[in-house]
Scaffold this active site. Structure first.
Site, PDB file in Angstrom:
ATOM      1  N   SER A  21      -5.513  -4.183  -1.479  1.00 58.33           N
ATOM      2  CA  SER A  21      -5.967  -5.284  -0.627  1.00 58.33           C
ATOM      3  C   SER A  21      -5.420  -6.616  -1.130  1.00 58.33           C
ATOM      4  O   SER A  21      -5.724  -7.035  -2.251  1.00 58.33           O
ATOM      5  CB  SER A  21      -7.495  -5.334  -0.612  1.00 58.33           C
ATOM      6  OG  SER A  21      -8.030  -4.084  -0.240  1.00 58.33           O
ATOM      7  N   ILE A  22      -4.631  -7.279  -0.284  1.00 57.26           N
ATOM      8  CA  ILE A  22      -3.994  -8.541  -0.655  1.00 57.26           C
ATOM      9  C   ILE A  22      -4.385  -9.661   0.309  1.00 57.26           C
ATOM     10  O   ILE A  22      -4.692 -10.770  -0.105  1.00 57.26           O
ATOM     11  CB  ILE A  22      -2.454  -8.394  -0.675  1.00 57.26           C
ATOM     12  CG1 ILE A  22      -2.025  -7.274  -1.631  1.00 57.26           C
ATOM     13  CG2 ILE A  22      -1.790  -9.717  -1.032  1.00 57.26           C
ATOM     14  CD1 ILE A  22      -2.322  -7.532  -3.083  1.00 57.26           C
ATOM     15  N   ARG A  67      -4.971   1.722   0.261  1.00 59.63           N
ATOM     16  CA  ARG A  67      -4.838   0.275   0.398  1.00 59.63           C
ATOM     17  C   ARG A  67      -4.902  -0.460  -0.933  1.00 59.63           C
ATOM     18  O   ARG A  67      -5.780  -0.203  -1.760  1.00 59.63           O
ATOM     19  CB  ARG A  67      -5.931  -0.280   1.318  1.00 59.63           C
ATOM     20  CG  ARG A  67      -5.705  -1.765   1.631  1.00 59.63           C
ATOM     21  CD  ARG A  67      -6.761  -2.351   2.531  1.00 59.63           C
ATOM     22  NE  ARG A  67      -6.393  -3.729   2.884  1.00 59.63           N
ATOM     23  CZ  ARG A  67      -7.242  -4.674   3.236  1.00 59.63           C
ATOM     24  NH1 ARG A  67      -8.534  -4.401   3.323  1.00 59.63           N
ATOM     25  NH2 ARG A  67      -6.818  -5.891   3.522  1.00 59.63           N
ATOM     26  N   CYS A 124       0.843  -1.183   0.000  1.00 59.89           N
ATOM     27  CA  CYS A 124       0.000   0.000   0.000  1.00 59.89           C
ATOM     28  C   CYS A 124       0.881   1.237   0.000  1.00 59.89           C
ATOM     29  O   CYS A 124       2.064   1.182  -0.300  1.00 59.89           O
ATOM     30  CB  CYS A 124      -0.905  -0.006   1.234  1.00 59.89           C
ATOM     31  SG  CYS A 124      -1.800  -1.562   1.466  1.00 59.89           S
TER      32      CYS A 124
END
Length: 636
Positions: free
Chosen positions: A52-53, A50, A2
């Site tokens: 997102s992972i 962010r 991020c």
């Protein structure tokens, strides 16, 4: 992965600082297009974008955490991934009674800090930069990963400290950049600005392997990780096999942990052993692995065919992104904008385009950066052995040989050998990229200072390794210069420009623990490099790659600057308002000599062009790249 900002005020937080953090996060939207948030209290403001992972639905940031009696004591922003987060969370819950509210890796950092203090950072296995605000103690604690995979910039304002994943975000608070002429001089020699400096006098970097505390208006830094090579002898064939087994086992474990994600993970694949090994190991954990490569349709500047053969051999689907000369020249200003600081590595361009292609299909890629530095992969590491007979001579004889070398015509066989053999390691090796020589700078750089040399960068590193083997000393220099100044910067910046997370399994603390003990004779043997690693991977990597010299993603700037890109380069040189620093006539002379075939000046020309574009964009404002708005699906 991020992007974040943190402003830590020395007194009460001013309202305009909150708005500046919002503006700074807008400058870094590409680092996290999935969500954006800003939080502040009376002393601190955190901003976060962010990508997102892991734990896509719940692990938003800024992240709050605290013990039951004070559930909002800590706030954190964090860029990166902690690959052993499952093990850390389990240990914290079991041994310390930690309670978690998400399924993500961020809470493993802040909870560990609460129970174990600053030393907890040494338990983290991953790539990271983070800042934690302790609202009870009124202090901030932060850190950057051991090798510098993730960036962390820092700036000082009259009323506080600002940290961020992007220099352009930090600059919203520190103001228009002022060129650091010492940094510029180092850049022209090395093709990057060595840490902790940047090209902007107001902004620095928190160095790799460093943690810090901000309290009572003071910033204190502490190096928690220093890589040290310490060979363990390998005396018998059985010990050799044990070494190769350890290498393969730790690489496999690292790749397995780097595959942890709640989205699709792919891999970059060039024609060399490093990326091929990572892709082959990754396929064990994702049979449907996608791999990506890039190239130019110029003879000698593409490994696409080799990468295609490798993909077929390991059984993965493979996508190629060809890059044209027009794309290279037209996109370079945008690439420099994403860079924040000038880095004159032409491989940035194909990396940008292959990342752009990969992002259409995956959200994370694995890549092979770091293998050369850890396992001894650069050809120049053979030099201490080849120069050994000369280096061992008495100094008067070495000086005599140096004089003979100077008398030989340029280009004559043996001239460079005599010259380098007469110079101590500390005076001849300062990393993989050597662009302008010291004697070339006065005629080019108007702010040239003869007291500024590469020794300012490398002498402290050589001082740390006085008793080591010369090859280990070179590796040590590369870890602190070339790797974190060039390789990892371009890897982070070009993938994040496309909102793509790049992971580097070779640069893992457990992998390093094995690699640092490999004897030099097992790194450089049988006229090859990374010998022990190659032996370890014999059953993993296809035979056509195992002993092949890697080109990576080569770029035909040498060809282009003699042809259609000549007018483009000339226009940048003549129009850039950098004459305060660079003599444009000297650069045009290099360009014309290059075009005429008098000499190959392509790397020097490219280095100056990148600085000029950086100045035009960030200082003069005469170039304003059109930055695309990042828009991607949340899940892939």
């Amino acid at each position: 992965m991020c992007g974040f900002m943190s402003f830590i005020s020395t007194d009460s937080l001013r309202d305009e600082r909150v708005e500046q953090v919002r503006e700074g996060m807008a400058q870094a939207r590409h680092r996290g297009p999935d969500d954006t948030n800003v939080w502040h209290d009376e002393r601190t403001c955190f901003g976060f974008n962010r990508l997102s992972i892991i734990d896509i639905e719940n692990s938003g940031q800024p992240l709050k955490w605290g013990p039951p009696e004070s559930p909002q004591r800590y706030w954190m922003v964090f860029n990166g991934e902690i690959y052993n987060y499952l093990e850390l969370r389990a240990a914290l819950a079991r041994d310390d009674g930690a309670v978690f509210h998400t399924e993500g890796d961020g809470e493993a950092i802040v909870a560990g800090y609460h129970f174990h203090g600053a030393a907890w950072v040494e338990q983290l296995r991953g790539m990271f930069s983070f800042v934690i605000w302790d609202s009870q103690e009124k202090l901030a604690f932060g850190a950057r990963d051991p090798f510098g995979i993730k960036p962390l910039y820092a700036g000082r304002t009259p009323d506080g400290f600002v940290f961020g994943s992007e220099a352009k975000s930090v600059r919203v608070l520190t103001g228009q950049p002022i060129v650091d002429t010492t940094a510029l001089q180092h850049y022209l020699v090395l093709q990057y600005v060595p840490e902790p400096d940047t090209m902007d006098t107001a902004i620095s970097k928190i160095e790799s392997g460093t943690s810090f505390t901000v309290r009572d208006g003071a910033l204190e830094q502490h190096r928690y990780f220093t890589p040290r090579f310490a060979s363990t002898p390998v005396r018998t064939p059985d010990e050799q096999e044990e070494l190769y087994d350890r290498i393969l086992k730790v690489l496999d474990d690292s790749v397995a942990k780097h595959m942890r994600a709640d989205v699709t993970v792919g891999a970059f694949l060039s024609g060399g052993i490093d990326s091929t090994a990572i892709a082959a190991l990754a396929k064990r954990y994702n049979p449907d692995l996608l791999t990506f490569t890039t190239g130019f349709r110029v003879d000698g500047y593409s490994e696409v065919d080799v990468a295609d053969d490798s993909a077929k051999a390991i059984g993965v689907e493979h996508i190629t992104r060809w890059v044209s000369e027009e794309e290279l020249t037209s996109t370079l200003p945008l690439i420099v904008w994403y860079l924040d600081d000038p880095v004159a590595d032409p491989a940035l361009v194909p990396l940008y385009f292959v990342a752009n292609e990969a992002r259409k299909r995956v959200k994370v890629v694995l890549s092979g950066e770091g293998a050369d530095e850890l396992f001894g992969g650069y050809t120049i590491y053979h030099e201490p052995r080849s120069l050994g007979p000369l280096v061992s001579l008495p100094n008067p004889l070495r000086r005599g040989l140096a004089a003979v070398g100077r008398a030989l015509p340029d280009g004559m066989r043996g001239k460079d050998l005599l010259r380098r053999g007469s110079i101590d390691l500390e005076d001849r090796y300062y990393g993989n990229a050597r662009i302008f020589r010291e004697e070339q700078l006065p005629g080019l750089l108007k702010t040239y200072d003869p007291s500024v040399t590469f020794h300012d960068v490398t002498d402290p590193l050589y001082a740390q390794s006085r008793s080591w083997d010369p090859v280990q000393r070179m590796q040590h220099v590369d870890l602190f210069t070339w790797l974190r100044g060039d390789i990892l910067v371009k890897a982070d910046k070009m993938t994040m420009a496309n909102s793509l997370e790049l992971r580097v399994p070779f640069l893992d603390k457990e992998v390093f623990e094995v690699a640092r003990h490999i004897p030099v004779g097992e790194k450089l043997a049988q006229n090859t490099t990374k010998y022990a690693m190659r032996k370890a991977l014999e059953k993993v990597v296809p035979a056509h790659v195992l002993h092949r010299r890697k080109l990576g993603f080569p770029v035909p700037t040498r060809v282009y600057l003699r042809g259609d890109s000549y007018p483009w380069a000339r226009d940048i040189i003549t129009s850039s308002p950098t004459e305060e620093f660079i003599d444009p006539k000297a650069v045009l002379k290099l360009l014309d000599e290059h075009r005429a075939g008098v000499a190959d000046h392509s790397r020097r020309i490219w280095t100056v062009l990148v600085f000029m574009l950086w100045y035009d964009i960030f200082v003069a404002g005469t170039i304003v790249p059109e930055v695309p708005h990042p828009h991607y699906p949340l899940r892939l």
